[in-house]
Design an enzyme around this catalytic site. Structure first.
Site, mmCIF file in Angstrom:
data_model
loop_
_atom_site.group_PDB
_atom_site.id
_atom_site.type_symbol
_atom_site.label_atom_id
_atom_site.label_comp_id
_atom_site.label_asym_id
_atom_site.label_seq_id
_atom_site.Cartn_x
_atom_site.Cartn_y
_atom_site.Cartn_z
ATOM 1 N N LYS A 96 2.199 -4.028 6.648
ATOM 2 C CA LYS A 96 2.603 -3.937 5.234
ATOM 3 C C LYS A 96 4.102 -3.662 5.142
ATOM 4 O O LYS A 96 4.805 -4.236 4.305
ATOM 5 C CB LYS A 96 1.801 -2.845 4.520
ATOM 6 N N SER A 113 0.831 -1.206 0.000
ATOM 7 C CA SER A 113 0.000 0.000 0.000
ATOM 8 C C SER A 113 0.862 1.251 0.000
ATOM 9 O O SER A 113 1.979 1.260 0.538
ATOM 10 C CB SER A 113 -0.861 -0.041 1.260
ATOM 11 N N TYR A 158 -1.936 -1.884 11.081
ATOM 12 C CA TYR A 158 -2.169 -2.337 9.704
ATOM 13 C C TYR A 158 -1.022 -1.881 8.793
ATOM 14 O O TYR A 158 -0.412 -2.676 8.081
ATOM 15 C CB TYR A 158 -3.516 -1.802 9.170
HETATM 16 C C1 UD1 Z 1 -6.655 3.503 3.913
HETATM 17 C C2 UD1 Z 1 -5.191 3.189 4.078
HETATM 18 C C3 UD1 Z 1 -4.735 2.288 2.974
HETATM 19 C C4 UD1 Z 1 -5.572 1.044 2.948
HETATM 20 C C5 UD1 Z 1 -7.017 1.444 2.741
HETATM 21 C C6 UD1 Z 1 -7.873 0.198 2.750
HETATM 22 C C7 UD1 Z 1 -3.794 4.843 5.108
HETATM 23 C C8 UD1 Z 1 -3.083 6.131 4.933
HETATM 24 N N1 UD1 Z 1 -4.426 4.406 4.041
HETATM 25 O O1 UD1 Z 1 -6.761 4.397 2.828
HETATM 26 O O2 UD1 Z 1 -3.412 1.919 3.173
HETATM 27 O O3 UD1 Z 1 -5.136 0.208 1.942
HETATM 28 O O4 UD1 Z 1 -7.412 2.345 3.777
HETATM 29 O O5 UD1 Z 1 -8.622 0.023 3.867
HETATM 30 O O6 UD1 Z 1 -3.755 4.255 6.134
HETATM 31 N N2 UD1 Z 1 -13.236 9.751 4.047
HETATM 32 C C9 UD1 Z 1 -14.272 10.596 4.402
HETATM 33 N N3 UD1 Z 1 -15.415 10.029 4.911
HETATM 34 C C10 UD1 Z 1 -15.574 8.687 5.079
HETATM 35 C C11 UD1 Z 1 -14.505 7.826 4.715
HETATM 36 C C12 UD1 Z 1 -13.347 8.390 4.206
HETATM 37 O O7 UD1 Z 1 -14.180 11.815 4.262
HETATM 38 O O8 UD1 Z 1 -16.636 8.257 5.566
HETATM 39 C C13 UD1 Z 1 -12.016 10.326 3.456
HETATM 40 C C14 UD1 Z 1 -10.748 10.039 4.251
HETATM 41 O O9 UD1 Z 1 -10.511 11.054 5.183
HETATM 42 C C15 UD1 Z 1 -9.699 10.028 3.120
HETATM 43 C C16 UD1 Z 1 -10.459 9.538 1.898
HETATM 44 O O10 UD1 Z 1 -11.840 9.715 2.205
HETATM 45 O O11 UD1 Z 1 -9.271 11.330 2.867
HETATM 46 C C17 UD1 Z 1 -10.207 8.083 1.577
HETATM 47 O O12 UD1 Z 1 -10.412 7.311 2.760
HETATM 48 P P1 UD1 Z 1 -10.435 5.712 2.753
HETATM 49 O O13 UD1 Z 1 -11.315 5.236 1.666
HETATM 50 O O14 UD1 Z 1 -10.740 5.263 4.136
HETATM 51 O O15 UD1 Z 1 -8.955 5.294 2.341
HETATM 52 P P2 UD1 Z 1 -7.539 5.746 2.958
HETATM 53 O O16 UD1 Z 1 -7.662 6.154 4.359
HETATM 54 O O17 UD1 Z 1 -6.928 6.705 2.003
#
Ligand code: UD1
Length: 344
Positions: free
Chosen positions: A156, A127, A152
């Site tokens: 990795k 990742s 997590y």
């Molecule tokens: C995370 C992990 C990544 C992992 C992936 C799978 C980190 C930095 N990244 O990605 O390694 O493979 O999860 O589980 O640890 N968001 C909202 N509202 C929500 C959900 C998310 O605003 O309800 C935003 C988050 O703040 C982020 C973006 O959407 O900015 C993407 O979030 P998400 O889909 O959870 O993925 P990551 O956190 O980027």
């Protein structure tokens, strides 16, 4: 037939899409999955799309004896793609030992079994989280690895180190480490897609569940980041594009094309998209509104990250091809299909 490939976690989100692409490319797939975060119905979806039912073994990769049985049952495995892992960042903070056990013991078992079964190589599912918040964007493969922010993320990093050390110690196999950015979307047939257990933690499943009315509103975690619209930026990559990169990686291993025994590739589009831009793009491409509100930042979130995919583009000859609009449409079609089937 091009050869037998074990896909651990092949009933999962990325694993199922990869199985389809491997079969389309002429590989014979053996899925090894404990179904802890998926269900056997996914195998039907794979068969519907590709016309081939992959072999399926309900085995937990931490169980070495059971895993040994798989290699005995299917002699001549040429390669492994190792997806099987626990992947919820938040859960890993509360259940660190579960994460270390699942994600590390599984890999150790596979690496131990590879030489005696003459498996030529392993493609490892890593990742972009290993880069933390990079100083230089877009991030390339030479960027420094930063201390992980969650158990997590740490698994990795440790897994990458285990593979590196084993290869340095002259293990008789090759490895390709693929660092994914944010995989989203579903197969264009809507026969397979992402099916999270319980309340989704990731953005897209929460968004599509909100759009269809399962959730009241989507929380946008922060609009006070140092980005143009204040929300976090990620590199959202279509899951089928991502799956195809695995086929190229497997070809590279079995056709002996790797430049060294261990290679690393960033898999992303090269474009950063903010959370607010993504919601907007979803609404525009599907015509469906997503009720949302701005809330506080989520602990552990990185402000902004997107890939420099040049190395994968030139060396693998692979490029993420799908547009964000079509990818979001595919995620929506999948959500509609789940409703049609009465799943949610
Ligand atoms: C995370 C992990 C990544 C992992 C992936 C799978 C980190 C930095 N990244 O990605 O390694 O493979 O999860 O589980 O640890 N968001 C909202 N509202 C929500 C959900 C998310 O605003 O309800 C935003 C988050 O703040 C982020 C973006 O959407 O900015 C993407 O979030 P998400 O889909 O959870 O993925 P990551 O956190 O980027």
């Amino acid at each position: 037939m091009k050869g037998k490939i074990v896909v651990t976690g092949g009933a999962g989100y990325i694993g199922s899409h990869t199985t389809v692409e491997l079969q389309n490319a002429g590989y014979e797939v053996v899925i090894v999955d404990n179904l802890s975060n998926s269900n056997a119905g996914v195998i039907d979806g794979i068969e519907k799309i590709s016309g081939i039912r992959p072999a399926f073994e309900k085995v937990d990769c931490t169980d070495k004896e059971a895993l040994t049985g798989v290699f005995n049952k299917y002699p001549g495995i040429k390669g492994i793609i190792h997806f099987a892992a626990s992947k919820a960042v938040g859960e890993s903070v509360h259940k660190p030992l579960l994460y270390y056990k699942n994600n590390i013991v599984s890999l150790l078992n596979l690496l131990e079994l590879m030489p005696e079964n003459k498996v030529e190589g392993i493609v490892f599912s890593s990742s972009c989280t290993v880069y933390g918040q990079p100083e230089i964007l877009p991030v390339d493969e030479m960027a420094p690895i930063q201390p992980a922010l969650s158990p997590y993320g740490n698994t990795k990093q440790i897994d990458e180190e285990i593979i590196r050390d084993a290869i340095y110690a002259k293990a008789p196999y090759k490895s390709i480490i693929l660092r994914y950015f944010n995989p989203i979307g579903a197969h264009p047939t809507a026969e397979i897609g992402e099916l999270p257990n319980g309340v989704p933690q990731n953005l897209i499943p929460y968004l599509t569940q909100t759009a269809i009315g399962i959730r009241k509103e989507l929380s946008v975690y922060g609009d006070d980041y140092n980005t143009p619209d204040g929300s976090c930026i990620r590199d959202y990559i279509n899951v089928v594009d991502l799956a195809k990169a695995h086929v190229v990686a497997v070809n590279r291993i079995v056709e002996n094309k790797s430049e060294s025994k261990l290679e690393y590739f960033n898999l992303g589009t090269g474009t950063g998209v903010s959370v607010l831009e993504l919601i907007n793009a979803f609404e525009k491409s599907t015509g469906v509104k997503v009720p949302h509100k701005i809330v506080g930042r989520r602990e552990g979130d990185i402000e902004q990250i997107w890939a420099n995919p040049c190395y994968a583009n030139t060396v693998l000859g692979w490029t993420a091809a799908e547009s964000i609009e079509d990818t979001l449409k595919s995620a929506w079609s999948w959500q509609l299909k789940l409703r049609e089937k009465g799943i949610m």
